[in-house]
Structures are given as C-alpha cells and as structure tokens.
Design a protein around this motif. Structure first.
Motif, PDB file in Angstrom:
ATOM      1  N   TYR A  75      45.711  30.691  16.401  1.00 29.87           N
ATOM      2  CA  TYR A  75      44.575  29.865  16.789  1.00 29.87           C
ATOM      3  C   TYR A  75      45.054  28.492  17.259  1.00 29.87           C
ATOM      4  N   VAL A  80      41.177  35.581  19.334  1.00 26.76           N
ATOM      5  CA  VAL A  80      41.703  34.249  19.015  1.00 26.76           C
ATOM      6  C   VAL A  80      41.374  33.258  20.131  1.00 26.76           C
ATOM      7  N   ARG A  85      37.633  32.294  20.197  1.00 21.98           N
ATOM      8  CA  ARG A  85      37.286  31.362  19.115  1.00 21.98           C
ATOM      9  C   ARG A  85      37.738  29.939  19.438  1.00 21.98           C
ATOM     10  N   ALA A  86      38.938  29.813  19.985  1.00 23.79           N
ATOM     11  CA  ALA A  86      39.439  28.479  20.342  1.00 23.79           C
ATOM     12  C   ALA A  86      38.563  27.839  21.418  1.00 23.79           C
TER      13      ALA A  86
END
Length: 118
Positions: A60, A93, A96-97
């Motif tokens: 992340y 990932v 989400r970032a």
C-alpha cells in the motif's frame, strides 16, 4: 519527415512498464524514486500508460507514494494516467491507495475496473 510541433509533443502517449523495474515493490522510498523518474519523463499534456503486467505485488505504501501521489501531481501539469495489466491482487492495493487520496475517478482503467473487494 517533418518535425513534431510542441502541441503534438504535448499529446504524447508515454508508456511506463513497471515490470521493467522489478516484480515486487514494497517501500514508500522506492515509490517516491519511481514517481520522480516518471515525472521527469513526462511533459505537460502527456498521457501516461502505466502497465502493471508482470508485477507480482505492491505494498500500500508503494502504491500510495508512486501511483496515487503521481496522479495528484499530474493534475497541475495536465497529465493523465491510465492503468492496464494489473493482477487482481495488485488492483486491490492500487485502488485503495487511489481512493484514500480521492483520485480514483481520475485514472482511466484500460482493462476495465480494477478488481476490488469492497
């Protein structure tokens, strides 16, 4: 063959293959290093095509520092980013970032939506 105008150069497609630089990416400093490499390779108006094919994993912190921070910086330079070739694990990932920085909607997904379990 005629020389390319400045305006034409501004509309350049800039492919960037992450797997040319490794297969796994895990640290914020590495993300910052690659973001600076990508920023240095682009000019105002570029269309960056980030290819994640062959990338096995990203943390992340790497995704945030490399991809999400790049998208934030790109706005000021009228640079666009599209992403392709991400595995479902990498997609989760990255999404989400991007979402945490509020820039998910600013990225074109060439392979369709990033695979995410919401």
């Amino acid at each position: 063959m005629r020389a390319m105008s400045v305006e034409e150069a501004k509309l350049m497609r800039r492919p960037f293959s992450l797997s040319d630089r490794g297969r796994t990416f895990a640290t914020r400093p590495r993300g910052a290093e690659l973001r600076q490499e990508l920023v240095a390779a682009t000019i105002e108006g570029d269309r960056v095509e980030l290819d994640l094919a062959g990338v096995l994993s990203v943390s992340y912190s790497f995704a945030d520092e490399f991809i999400a921070a790049f998208v934030e910086e790109a706005h000021a330079r009228n640079v666009t980013l599209s992403i392709q070739g991400a595995s479902p694990e990498v997609s989760r990932v990255v999404e989400r970032a991007l979402a945490r920085r509020g820039v998910l909607g600013d990225v074109a997904l060439l392979d369709g939506p990033l695979a995410v379990d919401r």
